[in-house]
Design a protein around this motif. Structure first.
Motif: not given
Length: 65
Positions: A15-24, A27
């Motif tokens: 997971l990269r920092p730009g993958d905001w949907v995956e991080w959301l 979280a």
């Protein structure tokens, strides 16, 4: 080593920092599971343990998608 194995791509990705949907997604799973266990048990330690466990599994599942 077989030359065909070197060129094959891995099925998993980081997971990269730009993958905001995956991080959301990760979280939200962490937060909901942690709060749910805290409400059911009243224990911060067990809610953090279950939350971290769900976090690790969610990162693994999202990395496979």
């Amino acid at each position: 080593m077989d030359s065909g194995l070197k060129s094959s791509h891995s099925r998993y990705r980081k997971l990269r920092p730009g993958d905001w949907v995956e991080w959301l997604i990760v979280a939200l799973l962490f937060a909901v599971s942690g709060v749910g266990v805290f409400i059911l048990t009243g224990s911060i330690a067990s809610s953090l343990f279950v939350g971290v466990l769900v976090l690790v599994v969610a990162i693994g599942v999202v990395a496979m998608l």
